[in-house]
Structure formats: structure tokens, C-alpha cells
Scaffold this motif. Sequence first.
Motif, PDB file in Angstrom:
ATOM      1  N   ASP A 316     -98.161  24.418 -31.581  1.00 36.23           N
ATOM      2  CA  ASP A 316     -97.023  25.115 -31.403  1.00 36.23           C
ATOM      3  C   ASP A 316     -95.984  25.042 -32.463  1.00 36.23           C
ATOM      4  O   ASP A 316     -95.439  26.095 -32.911  1.00 36.23           O
ATOM      5  N   THR A 317     -95.747  23.891 -33.252  1.00 36.15           N
ATOM      6  CA  THR A 317     -94.997  23.790 -34.104  1.00 36.15           C
ATOM      7  C   THR A 317     -95.515  24.594 -35.396  1.00 36.15           C
ATOM      8  O   THR A 317     -94.647  25.087 -36.195  1.00 36.15           O
ATOM      9  N   ILE A 318     -96.667  24.454 -35.765  1.00 37.65           N
ATOM     10  CA  ILE A 318     -97.149  25.067 -37.063  1.00 37.65           C
ATOM     11  C   ILE A 318     -97.501  26.588 -36.805  1.00 37.65           C
ATOM     12  O   ILE A 318     -97.242  27.398 -37.811  1.00 37.65           O
ATOM     13  N   GLY A 320     -96.695  28.277 -33.740  1.00 38.15           N
ATOM     14  CA  GLY A 320     -96.364  29.181 -32.732  1.00 38.15           C
ATOM     15  C   GLY A 320     -95.010  30.002 -33.302  1.00 38.15           C
ATOM     16  O   GLY A 320     -94.811  29.849 -34.371  1.00 38.15           O
ATOM     17  N   PRO A 321     -93.971  30.228 -32.256  1.00 40.46           N
ATOM     18  CA  PRO A 321     -94.146  30.207 -31.079  1.00 40.46           C
ATOM     19  C   PRO A 321     -94.921  31.353 -30.519  1.00 40.46           C
ATOM     20  O   PRO A 321     -95.205  32.267 -30.767  1.00 40.46           O
ATOM     21  N   LYS A 341     -96.530  24.877 -20.682  1.00 46.42           N
ATOM     22  CA  LYS A 341     -95.945  26.329 -20.686  1.00 46.42           C
ATOM     23  C   LYS A 341     -95.437  26.655 -21.997  1.00 46.42           C
ATOM     24  O   LYS A 341     -95.248  27.859 -21.996  1.00 46.42           O
ATOM     25  N   SER A 342     -95.333  25.977 -23.201  1.00 47.64           N
ATOM     26  CA  SER A 342     -95.001  26.436 -24.221  1.00 47.64           C
ATOM     27  C   SER A 342     -96.199  26.683 -25.167  1.00 47.64           C
ATOM     28  O   SER A 342     -96.291  27.979 -25.779  1.00 47.64           O
ATOM     29  N   THR A 343     -97.283  25.892 -25.296  1.00 51.12           N
ATOM     30  CA  THR A 343     -98.198  26.163 -26.153  1.00 51.12           C
ATOM     31  C   THR A 343     -99.193  27.145 -25.401  1.00 51.12           C
ATOM     32  O   THR A 343     -99.929  27.821 -26.269  1.00 51.12           O
TER      33      THR A 343
ATOM     34  N   ARG B 294     -96.774  20.208 -25.629  1.00 51.72           N
ATOM     35  CA  ARG B 294     -97.139  21.548 -24.968  1.00 51.72           C
ATOM     36  C   ARG B 294     -96.262  22.467 -24.154  1.00 51.72           C
ATOM     37  O   ARG B 294     -96.535  23.298 -23.710  1.00 51.72           O
ATOM     38  N   ARG B 297     -91.698  23.643 -27.247  1.00 55.06           N
ATOM     39  CA  ARG B 297     -91.780  23.524 -28.654  1.00 55.06           C
ATOM     40  C   ARG B 297     -91.084  22.738 -29.665  1.00 55.06           C
ATOM     41  O   ARG B 297     -89.860  22.692 -29.442  1.00 55.06           O
ATOM     42  N   TYR B 298     -91.811  21.927 -30.516  1.00 55.87           N
ATOM     43  CA  TYR B 298     -91.237  21.163 -31.240  1.00 55.87           C
ATOM     44  C   TYR B 298     -91.122  21.963 -32.641  1.00 55.87           C
ATOM     45  O   TYR B 298     -91.765  22.439 -33.117  1.00 55.87           O
ATOM     46  N   ASN B 303     -91.523  24.178 -41.979  1.00 56.24           N
ATOM     47  CA  ASN B 303     -92.768  25.044 -41.650  1.00 56.24           C
ATOM     48  C   ASN B 303     -92.933  26.297 -42.427  1.00 56.24           C
ATOM     49  O   ASN B 303     -92.916  27.273 -41.883  1.00 56.24           O
TER      50      ASN B 303
END
Lengths: 518, 336
Positions: A316-318, A320-321, A341-343, B294, B297-298, B303
Motif C-alpha cells: 500500500d505504501t509503495i 498504493g493507494p 480495507k486499505s490494501t 493493510r 495506508r502508511y 516514495n
Amino acid sequence: MDKKVEFKKGTYCFGAPVKHQKYLDLPFAREWQPHNEDWGLPHNWKEIIIQGMKTLLNRYRSFKLFMDVCVRCGACADKCHFFIGTGDPKNMPVLRAELLRSVYRRYFTLQGRIFGRLVGARDLTEEILKEWFYYFYQCTECRRCSLYCPYGIDTCEITMMGRELLNLLGCNIQWIIEPASNSYRTGNHLGVPPLAFKETMEFAVDEIKELTGIKIDVPINKKGAEVLFVAPSADYFASPHWYTLLGYLMLFHEVGLDYTWSAFASEGGNFGLFHSYELMKKLNAKIYEEAKRLRVKWILGGECGHMWRVIHQYMDTINGPADFLEEPVSPITGTRFENAKSTKVVHIAEFTADLIFHNKLKLDKSRNDKWVVTFHDSCNTARSMGLFEEPRFILRNVCNRFYEMPENTIREKTFCCGSGAGLGADENLEARLKGGFPRAYAVKYVKEKYGVNMVACMCAIDKASLPTLFEYWVGGVDVCGIHELVGNALVMTGEMERTKDLRGEPLSSGKNNEDLRQ
Amino acid sequence: MSTKLIYALTFTIFLVTIPIIGVGILKLEFLFSIVVPYLALAIFFLGSIHRVVLWSTSPQPFNITLSAGQNKSFRWIRTSYVESPHSKFGVILRMITEVLLFRSLLRNEMVKTHESRWLVFTPKKGLWFLAMIFHYSLLVIVLKHLRFFFEPTPFFLDLILRIDKFFELSLPSLSLTEVLVLVGTVGLLLRRILSKEIKYISLFGDYFILLLILTLVLTGILLKHSFRVDLLDVKRFCIGLFTFNPHVPSKVGLTFYVHLFFVSVLLVYFPYSKLVHAKGVFFSPTRNLPNNSRQKRYINPWNYPVKVKSYEEWEEEYRDMLKEANIPLDKEEKGP
């Protein structure tokens, strides 16, 4: 600390072929082997390393912190499977980190610059570089030591930094770079092109037809499916992974999941994780890209260890979103997977456990009666995810005889197979067998105590490396994926009487089941 | 004996001689009671802030928390709220167990290969125990010292002092914390000397800090029990130091100066040595982040994008094969 590193055959991995280094645009691509006396380093290699360290220190608080806070209490020493197996003091996590830390002290701290060796600082030399290579490619980034560290120092981070630095000088290993380059080129580590991908899926369909009499459908690149399924490529090309694949396919058919494979995102595993941030990101990007292109709602991930480290803690960090996807909801049970729910990526063990909990599967445990099963927690799903109960819940529901290994060797305290983080090569077999020794002996213990003859796991590297490991140390123990056992136990609608298990071997008669139930 | 230990021992003895010569022979009371402590305090505060700034200026790019228990998933699966926290509250609880109870160290167990070639695990709480009594007795001792800085003595200090005194041993008359801190320090030192593995990983600084604290403790005990010093003079000195109204103590003796000098050395040494673990533990990303990556979001501030192979490029490369395999294409015809 000053003992010169010796590249003994069987303990280290070979250098990466130029072809693959070039395909990935890696720096200083050249023919290079670690055992060469002359490493052919660029003339300004020291500056490159120091500059590289500076960059990494500025990017990663973890790196800076872990360089500073170690008190050398020694709690980590006997937690590393490589130290237990080899007895080499530099395999103690504290010393593995000290290899980098001594150089950090010399170039980045005041006391190191002034007092030098007295405070444990070392000048960067070619010998130290060789030592880095040897020991950072003898660490499987399993994070077991970090569990016991009072400051949570994570050797995995240290090893990652060490490998990033070595990459700056073009010192990479074949077993990581070749799969990574394959994955970049074809979409998967094994370099399986789309035609062969389709053909293997057809083989799987045929096999399932033979076993169950049911002709199932395997959708590939199907636009508008609800779910994109991504698994490690070993699942459709290696053994015993193959039986897990059959298990997935049967399960999806049985519950009528509207899903698709992608021939492009045909790899869940990520060898970039073992190499550098950039390579990890490069290889993982295709999963979200395909999810978007195929207009799926969410993603389901297969049984894999490192893939899940990336999905759970990095993806999600690299990449995402993932705002083009929807919050995952199981179409069969209606369960919302709130923890994803985010990933928007759900682990197959979560998916299946939820199905079983809601009684959506008809399972005949006795079909797995010839197996006395134990479960090996894979490092990444354990210590980097906390996925402990779902696989155990599934196992208790698909087989009658399930026994745990000693508690010091399971769950968060699990021991690595000895081949993770890109070390599953052939040329370093001695190191792998030594590293896997603690895991193997825990299995031997339950084999002698309960007659365990099957180790279930959910990691492609485990499935590839554990059979050799057990053959050497234990004997008479097989390895399988969770979904192989699910596939065996799954009673499919309209199936013919099953006489064989997914391996094509006769099902056990299943007598005395009641006595065996625990 | 390890050469590093010999170096550390020599260095400690050398440090002891500095105030002895400085005050005992050269009569530099002002330097050692006012200048050195002020300098040390300045270095301690600035250095500590500097260290924290150094750590804070590097971002933590990824959520790399270590799960030591079941992650939050379904309602019917019991979540490990502290060992694998998914909320801020859980993280705080986890940090409390780490900082106050040394949770991770408590997990320690020894593994040895047995003659029968079995791996044998034995719980090993010795280090945890030593660490606990060492740190907590040091904490109490530091608190006890506050009585020199307050007039009148605050009630909670009085309480600590009374409790500590209650357990006073008759011979030699040592208070509870004095015994515990000695056991802790000597125990930790013996561990480094006697255990083969710990000796191998020990550096100069690992021995030095223990010897430094041992000297502090011993001079402290001497001050309290043998060479009785004028406590009121000490109190005047301490209050003077913190009200920027320095007072050079006159009725204290050399032991006091050795003690004070070692406090100064400790303050200077603190931000530039492994002692920063005291602050570092709060920053540790494997412990202070929730296991919810998950769910939420972090963000990584650096990035940066990397070159990736797009689906179009891939389709172009494998067009014929995809057609043969009957896999649907995005673009039916070859691109320009």
C-alpha cells in the motif's frame, strides 16, 4: 571479529549473470563471483559505499536507530537458526549488525572517528566488503532475533541495508537477480510465458477432472471479474506446490467465486524484497496495475511468505493507494475483511477460514487420514503479519490428526526453513541445511512423539526447501500447502467417488477415525 | 581477561585519578565542583536533543512492526491486543510492557544442542532479572538524590527513603537499593567476563559503562557510610548549581569529588554511547507501530517512482503467444 572470511564451497551463493543484471539496469554489471580474489570493484568504491550509507541513513530511521541503540546484551545470539546450525559467531545477529555498525561508527560518529578501533570502529576495506557479502547473504531476514531484542532491533533491516549497499557495487547473487529479471520480463519468477501459463492451467484442469470428474474453468485475464487471484509462480510450476494450486482451483469452483488469474501479474512473490526498495517496487507494481485494468473489486493472495511481507507491510505504501478497488467482501459469506480495507488484498487463509466458519464448505476430514499433520509457521506470515489462527482453524477442519510442534518453535517463535530471502539456491546447500536444522529437529520431535508425517505450510520457499531439509535431518516426512489438504477434504458438488488424493495416490481407508479425533 | 576489559579498567582508574590530583593536589575545587558539572550538563542536554533530532530527521518509511501475536482479523478469532496491537492504545500498552517490564527480554530462552543432538530450550530469565534490578535500583537511587535539590524534602521522596531504609541490612549497613544495584552491576559485569559468547561480542564501551556505574555506586556508598560528609553543605551545593547561584562545597572531602566527577563523565558519555538506548527504545519501529498496515495506508515521504514495465509493453512483447493461448487482448492489432 578480524578473522578473514573464507568462501567455502556449499556455504555461499553464486554471483548474478550479466544478462540479468543488465536487464534490470543494475549498477556495475559484470561477470563476478564471490570467491574471486579480485572483485573488480570500481576505483571509487569506498566513496560509493559511504555515500550509499549516508543516503540510507537519511531514508531509514530504522537503520540509524539500530546502528545506535544496541547494548550488546546478547539476548539475540542463540535465536538465529544460522548461528544454532553453524556455530559461526558472526552469525549471531548482534555481530551480523556489528559488521555494518563498525563501519558506521568509523565514518558517521564522533567517537568512532577519534578513537577508532578502541570503540569498535573499523576502516572500510575490501575484506569487510567480502564479509558483508558472506553474512548478509547468510541471513534469511526471518526477524526471529528482533522478537527477543529489548529494543526491537531488526536484523532484517540491517541485512536489507547491507544488500542495498552491495548492489551499489554490482555484487548480487544469481538466485535473486535471475528470478527478479524473469519476473520483470515475463511477469513471474520462473520466466513462464503466457502460453505456457495457460497450458499449465489446462493441465491442472485435466488433473482435477481425472480426480473428481468435474470440469472446472480457470479464467485468465478476464475483465470485470470480482476478484483477482495472485499466487507465487511456484504454485503452478513446482512440486509439492502444484497440489496446492489444485486445491485453490477446486475451492474457487466449488464456492463459485467470480475470479480471474492474470498472465501478466502471474507472480505474487517478490524477489525484489531481498534486494532493494526499487526492485521490490518495480516488481510489485503490476499487481495493482492488473487489478485496475481488469476492473476487479479486490485481490486475493495465495500461499506465500515473502509475498505477504510485501503485501502486508509495503504494498500500500509503495504502490498504493488502491482507491480504484473496493473494500473486500466475501461474495459467499458476506464477511467484510476489515483488516484489509486499505490494501484490498485478502490472504487465502483468511478467505477459506471464513468460508469454513460459515459452513459453506462440505469437508470430509477422513480423506486426509493418512497424514499426521503439523503446521510450520512461515516467518513472514507469522512475525510480519500475525496470521496464526486462520491456518490452524483450517487444518483442524480438514484433517483429523493435527499436532503442534514445541511452542518455542512455532507461532511468533517459529524457525525459518533456512532458505528464505533469496537463499534457496543449490550451491549453498550446506548453509541451508545447517540453517534449517532447528526447524527440522522440531519436526523430528513431533514425528517421534506423534508420528507426524506431513508438514503443512503456506510459503512457496518452504514448500521448495523443506522436503530436502527433512530428507536430510528427519526422513519420512512430506510437505504440503494448506490448500492441498483443503482440496483433499473438499466434497465437491457432483463429484465422483474419490479414490485418489491430489497427489494421485490412493486415499487411505479411513478406518478408526473416531479414535484419532482429538 | 579480555584486553578490552583491561583498557576499560585502566581508563576508569585514570578517570579516578583526575579529580584526586585536580582537587587533592592542585586544589581546583571551583573547576571540579562548578565548571565541570555545568559543562557536563550542557553536553548532556544538547547532545541528547541532538541525538533525538538526528533520529527524527530520518523518516520511518515503512510500517515494519513485528507481530508477536494474532493480528486482528475476524470477530471469532481472539486478537492479541498487546503483542500485535492494531490501535494506538494497543501500541501504548505494548510500549509500556517493553519500557517498564522489558517484555522482549522476558521471552529469552537458551537453546543448546544436546549430546543426543536434540535442541534443548531452557528459559533464561537471568538477564531480565539483572536488568530489572539494575535499572530499577538506579531509578530509585536517582530519585533519592532529589532530596539534595529540594527544601523541604517532598513527601514521596520521604516515602521512598523510609521504605528503602526499612529493608536496611544490619551488617554492613546498606540499604536495599544499594545492595540491588551492586548485585545488578556486578552481575552484568560478570556475565560479560564469564560467558564466552558475551565476551566475544563485548566492546570497550560495554565494560566501561559498567565500571563507571560501579565506581559511582561505590563512592556513593562510601560517602554515605564511611566518610561522613556534611550533607547540608552538599545540599547547598546542589541547590546552588540549579539556581545558578554556584556554591563551592568545602566540607565534603575527595570521595565526593570523585563521585561528582563520575556523574559528570556519565552525563557527557550518555548521548554519545550505547546509553542512548534509553531514548531509542521509544523510537523503535518494530515496536511503536500498530499492525494495521493493510487497514490504513502508511505513508513514505520519499516514495519516489521507479521505472516499471506496463501491461501494454508486456502485451506487445507477447502478442502472438497471447493470441495462440486465446487470452483476451487489450489491443487487437499490432501497435504502430
